[in-house]
Design a protein around this motif. Sequence first.
Motif, PDB file in Angstrom:
ATOM      1  N   SER A 180     -26.136 -10.773 -44.656  1.00 28.78           N
ATOM      2  CA  SER A 180     -26.800  -9.645 -44.001  1.00 28.78           C
ATOM      3  C   SER A 180     -27.038  -9.904 -42.517  1.00 28.78           C
ATOM      4  O   SER A 180     -27.917  -9.321 -41.903  1.00 28.78           O
ATOM      5  CB  SER A 180     -28.146  -9.384 -44.681  1.00 28.78           C
ATOM      6  OG  SER A 180     -28.952 -10.552 -44.634  1.00 28.78           O
ATOM      7  N   VAL A 181     -26.237 -10.790 -41.911  1.00 26.54           N
ATOM      8  CA  VAL A 181     -26.466 -11.231 -40.536  1.00 26.54           C
ATOM      9  C   VAL A 181     -26.551 -10.085 -39.553  1.00 26.54           C
ATOM     10  O   VAL A 181     -27.362 -10.092 -38.621  1.00 26.54           O
ATOM     11  CB  VAL A 181     -25.361 -12.234 -40.105  1.00 26.54           C
ATOM     12  CG1 VAL A 181     -23.989 -11.603 -40.161  1.00 26.54           C
ATOM     13  CG2 VAL A 181     -25.629 -12.743 -38.701  1.00 26.54           C
ATOM     14  N   ALA A 182     -25.724  -9.065 -39.696  1.00 27.76           N
ATOM     15  CA  ALA A 182     -25.699  -7.965 -38.731  1.00 27.76           C
ATOM     16  C   ALA A 182     -27.013  -7.207 -38.694  1.00 27.76           C
ATOM     17  O   ALA A 182     -27.343  -6.564 -37.705  1.00 27.76           O
ATOM     18  CB  ALA A 182     -24.548  -7.015 -39.045  1.00 27.76           C
ATOM     19  N   ASN A 185     -30.066 -10.624 -37.517  1.00 29.25           N
ATOM     20  CA  ASN A 185     -30.006 -11.332 -36.247  1.00 29.25           C
ATOM     21  C   ASN A 185     -30.178 -10.407 -35.051  1.00 29.25           C
ATOM     22  O   ASN A 185     -29.770  -9.248 -35.073  1.00 29.25           O
ATOM     23  CB  ASN A 185     -28.670 -12.076 -36.100  1.00 29.25           C
ATOM     24  CG  ASN A 185     -28.665 -13.365 -36.897  1.00 29.25           C
ATOM     25  OD1 ASN A 185     -29.664 -13.742 -37.495  1.00 29.25           O
ATOM     26  ND2 ASN A 185     -27.538 -14.044 -36.895  1.00 29.25           N
ATOM     27  N   ALA A 186     -30.760 -10.959 -33.979  1.00 28.81           N
ATOM     28  CA  ALA A 186     -30.964 -10.191 -32.753  1.00 28.81           C
ATOM     29  C   ALA A 186     -29.627  -9.690 -32.225  1.00 28.81           C
ATOM     30  O   ALA A 186     -28.708 -10.464 -32.001  1.00 28.81           O
ATOM     31  CB  ALA A 186     -31.636 -11.071 -31.710  1.00 28.81           C
ATOM     32  N   GLY A 187     -29.520  -8.378 -32.060  1.00 29.09           N
ATOM     33  CA  GLY A 187     -28.297  -7.809 -31.535  1.00 29.09           C
ATOM     34  C   GLY A 187     -27.144  -7.799 -32.509  1.00 29.09           C
ATOM     35  O   GLY A 187     -26.017  -7.471 -32.146  1.00 29.09           O
ATOM     36  N   GLY A 188     -27.395  -8.168 -33.763  1.00 30.86           N
ATOM     37  CA  GLY A 188     -26.323  -8.194 -34.749  1.00 30.86           C
ATOM     38  C   GLY A 188     -25.297  -9.272 -34.490  1.00 30.86           C
ATOM     39  O   GLY A 188     -24.150  -9.169 -34.924  1.00 30.86           O
ATOM     40  N   LYS A 189     -25.663 -10.348 -33.783  1.00 34.76           N
ATOM     41  CA  LYS A 189     -24.713 -11.414 -33.472  1.00 34.76           C
ATOM     42  C   LYS A 189     -24.302 -12.133 -34.748  1.00 34.76           C
ATOM     43  O   LYS A 189     -25.111 -12.358 -35.635  1.00 34.76           O
ATOM     44  CB  LYS A 189     -25.322 -12.380 -32.464  1.00 34.76           C
ATOM     45  CG  LYS A 189     -25.526 -11.742 -31.098  1.00 34.76           C
ATOM     46  CD  LYS A 189     -25.981 -12.750 -30.074  1.00 34.76           C
ATOM     47  CE  LYS A 189     -26.066 -12.102 -28.696  1.00 34.76           C
ATOM     48  NZ  LYS A 189     -26.408 -13.075 -27.657  1.00 34.76           N
ATOM     49  N   MET A 190     -23.020 -12.542 -34.791  1.00 33.92           N
ATOM     50  CA  MET A 190     -22.516 -13.185 -35.993  1.00 33.92           C
ATOM     51  C   MET A 190     -21.340 -14.094 -35.674  1.00 33.92           C
ATOM     52  O   MET A 190     -20.714 -13.989 -34.618  1.00 33.92           O
ATOM     53  CB  MET A 190     -22.113 -12.135 -37.022  1.00 33.92           C
ATOM     54  CG  MET A 190     -21.059 -11.166 -36.552  1.00 33.92           C
ATOM     55  SD  MET A 190     -20.848  -9.754 -37.669  1.00 33.92           S
ATOM     56  CE  MET A 190     -20.374 -10.578 -39.180  1.00 33.92           C
ATOM     57  N   LEU A 191     -21.061 -15.013 -36.599  1.00 31.42           N
ATOM     58  CA  LEU A 191     -19.938 -15.922 -36.455  1.00 31.42           C
ATOM     59  C   LEU A 191     -18.630 -15.182 -36.669  1.00 31.42           C
ATOM     60  O   LEU A 191     -18.522 -14.320 -37.531  1.00 31.42           O
ATOM     61  CB  LEU A 191     -20.059 -17.069 -37.461  1.00 31.42           C
ATOM     62  CG  LEU A 191     -21.199 -18.064 -37.211  1.00 31.42           C
ATOM     63  CD1 LEU A 191     -21.350 -18.991 -38.405  1.00 31.42           C
ATOM     64  CD2 LEU A 191     -20.956 -18.863 -35.941  1.00 31.42           C
TER      65      LEU A 191
END
Length: 219
Positions: A180-182, A185-191
């Motif tokens: 559920s990272v998007a 995390n702040a701004g939807g940042k992801m790997l």
Amino acid sequence: MKKLLNLWVLIFLLFSCSRANTTANKGSKGEKDGWVSLFDGSTLNGWRASENPSTFSVENGSIVVHGPRAHLFYEGPAQNHDFKNFIFKAQVMTTPGSNSGMFIHTAYQDTGWPSKGYEIQVNNSHTDWRRTGSLYAVQDVKEQIVKDNEWYTEQIEVQGKRITIKINDRTVVDYTEPDSVAVKNAGGKMLSSGTVALQGHDPNSKVYFKDVMIKPLPE
């Protein structure tokens, strides 16, 4: 006399071959270790600065970051500057009140804070409470682990969904990115994958980087 001369020639050739093999083995070991230097110690070749290029300079074998907001993106030949799994590290020295960062899985953009990837904090005494080693606004470090005006090693390892951050070999962040990272995390940042970058945060900050290296890891 001729036999003696031939013997000396043979000894010289054997000695030369032995030295050549030793040198070759040393080179192979370096390649086997897998580390790639991203900074040649004298120029910014292979790097591209955004919005205020004068923020970045080279002095005494170090990248000096001092000036208005800007970001220095690696765009050199190593893996075509597109890294997924890797260990990225540098020797870093902050000065009092300074703020900077190291970005991963990012991409060049002309202006603003990088919107792609993650920032790993470089800050030992700035007013921002997020200290060196923080996975910025995702898993933050409140403790000041290292001091200004002293060199330390900052290392980021990315393996799959896991990010491990070490300061002088001490693990300060061990983060596994959730599905559920998007949302979280702040701004939807992801790997994903991408290049690495160094941050110029503000005109009052002065930070040094040297021995900037990366070690690609298997996917």
